[in-house]
Design an enzyme around this catalytic site. Structure first.
Site, short mmCIF file in Angstrom:
data_model
loop_
_atom_site.label_atom_id
_atom_site.label_comp_id
_atom_site.label_asym_id
_atom_site.label_seq_id
_atom_site.Cartn_x
_atom_site.Cartn_y
_atom_site.Cartn_z
N ASN A 1 0.88 -1.18 0.00
CA ASN A 1 0.00 0.00 0.00
C ASN A 1 0.91 1.22 0.00
O ASN A 1 1.49 1.56 1.03
CB ASN A 1 -0.89 -0.05 1.25
CG ASN A 1 -1.74 1.21 1.40
OD1 ASN A 1 -1.82 2.03 0.48
ND2 ASN A 1 -2.38 1.35 2.55
N LYS B 1 0.14 4.23 -0.30
CA LYS B 1 -0.51 5.41 0.30
C LYS B 1 -0.25 6.64 -0.58
O LYS B 1 -0.15 6.49 -1.79
CB LYS B 1 -0.04 5.62 1.73
CG LYS B 1 -0.17 4.34 2.55
CD LYS B 1 -0.04 4.57 4.03
CE LYS B 1 -0.11 3.24 4.74
NZ LYS B 1 -0.14 3.39 6.18
N HIS C 1 -9.69 0.96 4.63
CA HIS C 1 -8.43 1.08 5.37
C HIS C 1 -8.65 1.99 6.59
O HIS C 1 -9.44 2.93 6.55
CB HIS C 1 -7.35 1.67 4.46
CG HIS C 1 -5.98 1.62 5.07
ND1 HIS C 1 -5.54 2.55 5.98
CD2 HIS C 1 -4.98 0.72 4.92
CE1 HIS C 1 -4.31 2.24 6.35
NE2 HIS C 1 -3.95 1.13 5.74
N GLU D 1 -6.99 4.31 7.83
CA GLU D 1 -6.75 5.74 7.63
C GLU D 1 -7.97 6.40 7.01
O GLU D 1 -8.31 7.55 7.33
CB GLU D 1 -5.50 5.95 6.76
CG GLU D 1 -4.24 5.71 7.57
CD GLU D 1 -3.04 5.31 6.76
OE1 GLU D 1 -3.06 5.40 5.52
OE2 GLU D 1 -2.05 4.86 7.38
N GLU E 1 -5.89 -5.62 10.23
CA GLU E 1 -4.91 -4.57 10.46
C GLU E 1 -5.21 -3.88 11.79
O GLU E 1 -5.95 -2.87 11.81
CB GLU E 1 -4.98 -3.54 9.33
CG GLU E 1 -4.48 -4.04 7.99
CD GLU E 1 -3.73 -2.93 7.25
OE1 GLU E 1 -2.63 -3.18 6.78
OE2 GLU E 1 -4.24 -1.80 7.18
N GLY F 1 1.59 1.56 11.00
CA GLY F 1 2.37 2.79 11.02
C GLY F 1 3.11 3.02 12.33
O GLY F 1 3.55 4.13 12.61
N SER G 1 3.05 -2.90 10.55
CA SER G 1 4.49 -2.96 10.86
C SER G 1 5.15 -4.26 10.40
O SER G 1 6.06 -4.76 11.08
CB SER G 1 4.72 -2.70 12.35
OG SER G 1 4.27 -1.41 12.70
C1 PEP Z 1 -0.92 -0.08 6.27
O1 PEP Z 1 -1.05 1.14 6.34
O2 PEP Z 1 -1.77 -0.78 5.67
C2 PEP Z 1 0.23 -0.68 6.93
C3 PEP Z 1 0.18 -1.96 7.19
O3 PEP Z 1 1.25 0.16 7.24
P1 PEP Z 1 2.67 -0.23 7.91
O4 PEP Z 1 3.16 -1.48 7.22
O5 PEP Z 1 3.54 0.93 7.65
O6 PEP Z 1 2.39 -0.49 9.34
#
Ligand code: PEP
Length: 249
Positions: A9, A11, A95, A97, A167, A173, A212
């Protein structure tokens, strides 16, 4: 046997020059991977670039959101048909966000999910609890509610056309991934809840983990029986790290 899947992703990151370098290296790095799927979800303006660079490779591409409408007076929105025009196979839906920053609700995410499956796109439907919800022992309530928003409304057949992503918000993040055991527990809960409606669909659906993920923790997570791959944020912008995660799958 479920085929493993790793989704990057991107973003709101990238530029024409950066994307080319990133995608060329990813394409090269996963050239010999035939047992799992690798996908990048890019910002809308770069769909044409992803299509031209990744066509006829074993990297698929997708978007990070879509409208639930087919067309009309919706300034700034992008329809499922437009994504199909650019060769997208996947689209991220719900998602965290978007749920947090763009007022996405269970209802609006579910409508987008259904619009995607109707257009033969594969939605990657994100679910997860906040840190406070986990601490209050509400994880199953929250994830169950998010899952039910598509499962009860559209039925297991529609859900079978998707990929589910667990998630946890406290892991996205941050540098605080779920442990393999914590993630497995929720993935198993999701699979069992689907099994309550349809056992075969529950057995075959892919449930990926995001939060992460990095080259050092990917294998242990992917070794869990109900974790079928990953949704990767930050490390998807680092070609070498992303390829390592794809290889771990
Ligand atoms: C995400 O935003 O879907 C995500 C998993 O981010 P990160 O891997 O940076 O934690």
């Amino acid at each position: 046997m479920r085929r493993r899947l790793v989704v990057g992703n991107w973003k709101m990151n990238g530029s024409i020059a950066k994307n080319k370098a990133l995608l060329d290296t990813i394409i090269d790095g996963v050239r010999d991977l035939h047992d799992s799927d690798c996908v990048v979800c890019v910002p809308y303006p770069y769909l044409a670039q992803a299509q031209s660079l990744a066509e006829h490779t074993n990297v698929a591409w997708g978007a990070q959101n879509l409208s639930s409408m087919d067309d009309g007076a919706l300034t700034g929105a992008v329809s499922p048909g437009m994504l199909v025009d650019y060769g997208c196979r996947y689209v991220i839906v719900g998602h965290s966000e978007r749920r947090m920053l763009s007022h996405e609700t269970d209802d609006t995410a579910a409508a987008r999910f259904h619009a995607a499956t109707k257009a033969d796109l594969t939605p990657i439907f994100c679910m997860g609890e906040t840190k406070e919800e986990r601490e209050a022992d509400w994880t199953e309530y929250v994830v169950g509610r998010q899952l039910d928003s598509i499962l009860r409304r559209y039925g297991p057949e529609d859900v079978s056309k998707s990929v589910l992503a667990y998630e946890p918000l406290w892991a996205v993040g941050t540098d605080n991934p779920a442990t393999p055991e914590q993630a497995q527990e929720v993935h198993s809960f999701i699979r069992k809840r689907i099994a309550g409606c349809d056992k075969k669909i529950a057995k075959n659906i892919r449930i990926i983990y995001g939060g992460s993920l990095n080259p050092s923790n990917a294998k242990a997570l992917f070794d869990m029986p109900d974790i079928d791959g990953g949704l990767v944020g930050r490390c998807s912008l680092d070609a070498k790290a992303f390829v390592k995660i794809c290889k771990a799958a």
